[in-house]
Design a protein around this motif. Sequence first.
Motif, PDB file in Angstrom:
ATOM      1  N   SER A 141      -2.029  -0.996  44.597  1.00 17.26           N
ATOM      2  CA  SER A 141      -1.758   0.434  44.428  1.00 17.26           C
ATOM      3  C   SER A 141      -1.004   1.027  45.612  1.00 17.26           C
ATOM      4  N   THR A 143      -2.400   1.245  48.640  1.00 14.65           N
ATOM      5  CA  THR A 143      -3.372   1.655  49.659  1.00 14.65           C
ATOM      6  C   THR A 143      -3.409   0.587  50.747  1.00 14.65           C
ATOM      7  N   TYR A 162      -4.823   4.123  54.747  1.00 20.90           N
ATOM      8  CA  TYR A 162      -3.639   4.950  54.526  1.00 20.90           C
ATOM      9  C   TYR A 162      -3.340   4.969  53.030  1.00 20.90           C
ATOM     10  N   ARG A 163      -3.427   6.155  52.428  1.00 28.74           N
ATOM     11  CA  ARG A 163      -3.133   6.303  51.011  1.00 28.74           C
ATOM     12  C   ARG A 163      -2.574   7.682  50.745  1.00 28.74           C
ATOM     13  N   GLU A 164      -1.632   7.744  49.812  1.00 29.45           N
ATOM     14  CA  GLU A 164      -0.960   8.994  49.464  1.00 29.45           C
ATOM     15  C   GLU A 164      -0.426   9.680  50.717  1.00 29.45           C
TER      16      GLU A 164
END
Length: 386
Positions: A141, A143, A162-164
């Motif tokens: 995804s 992430t 760390y995501r979006e």
Amino acid sequence: MRTEHDLIQLLDDEPPTPSAVDVRGAIATGRRRRAIHRAGFAGATVTALAAAAVVTVNGDLFAPGPAPDQVAGPGRPPVSCAMQELTGVPSSVVRGSDPTGRHLAGRTEPVAGAVLWQDGRGTAVELPGAGPAAMTAVNRSGTAVGWRFAKDGQVEPVPFVYREETATPLPGVEHGSPHAINDAGTIVGESAGLPVRWSSATSDAVRLAVPPGTVEGVAIDVDEDGTIIGTVDWKGFVWRPDGTQAALPLPDLGGEKTTMSTVFGIRNGWVVGSVQVTERPPAGGASVVVLKSAPALWNVRTGETRVFESAKLEPTAVTAEGWLVGTEAGRGPVLVAGDTTLDLPVPEGAMAAADSQFTVSDDGRTITGLIVDASATRRSVIWHCN
């Protein structure tokens, strides 16, 4: 999903609290002795996996079980590969890949800064803090996990997810290093010199069970079913989803007892690593002298252990079907699938870097590595195979 020793990889990617054992020196000594040993076979032509000694070890953990699911597709190895340089961020090193090979994680060099790639193009990632930083792993995804020091000179880093486009400290520990994340979001790594697991990016870290008296350990990788591998007191170790755990079997090497093993990654139950014969068992603060070392492949689902005693291959990555990627002495970077060895092309005058940590997608079609070109420039590259 992840040099010949996993702790060398960790030393390259982060400056955690130093190990009591001089692992880098030990492996370097072992490599020199292997080179001397191999000189007598310089004229021989050996397919890497054809020379394997196959050992099946039965027990509570390694009892025969169902064969791994064929999640990698048709099972036909690629027949050719084309190389290109990763773009977007100069002087970078890849340290992790998602199962598809589309998402990559790593750092810049020589001053460490966090980097993520998508479809071959890299972008610098800003993590909170003021010191060196790196991304260490990423899932399907996008992430990713990594670390950064709060300030230069700090002893231990802070772990992040760390995501979006947002970096958040991983909860439950003040300091630590995440090393892998699977598609379910399970994260593994180390904190205070011992292996830890985050069941999700918002869950507190939980220390993984280790034998009484353990000096140090680290969780290196996590499979899609939740199986975790790492090292505990200089031996490869596995933690199963059902809560059981054990050291990986230590088969003999050339008729001698091995006393140390290392692991680099796990995919679909296949674990790639190496086993070593040492002058004396690793313990306390004593340095380790490696007398012999050879690549190894464990299958934690079927109980099979393979040691490639005569192989010239030094693998650091494995596919979902048990194919290996690494460097073969006198040949360069290769993909080994059963009896088939496929050369990964490099420019004339270039070679795989000594510290290249390869990554490979589940289907073996996307591979990354680090090369040194004819001008002695280090370049992160990607091979697309078909």
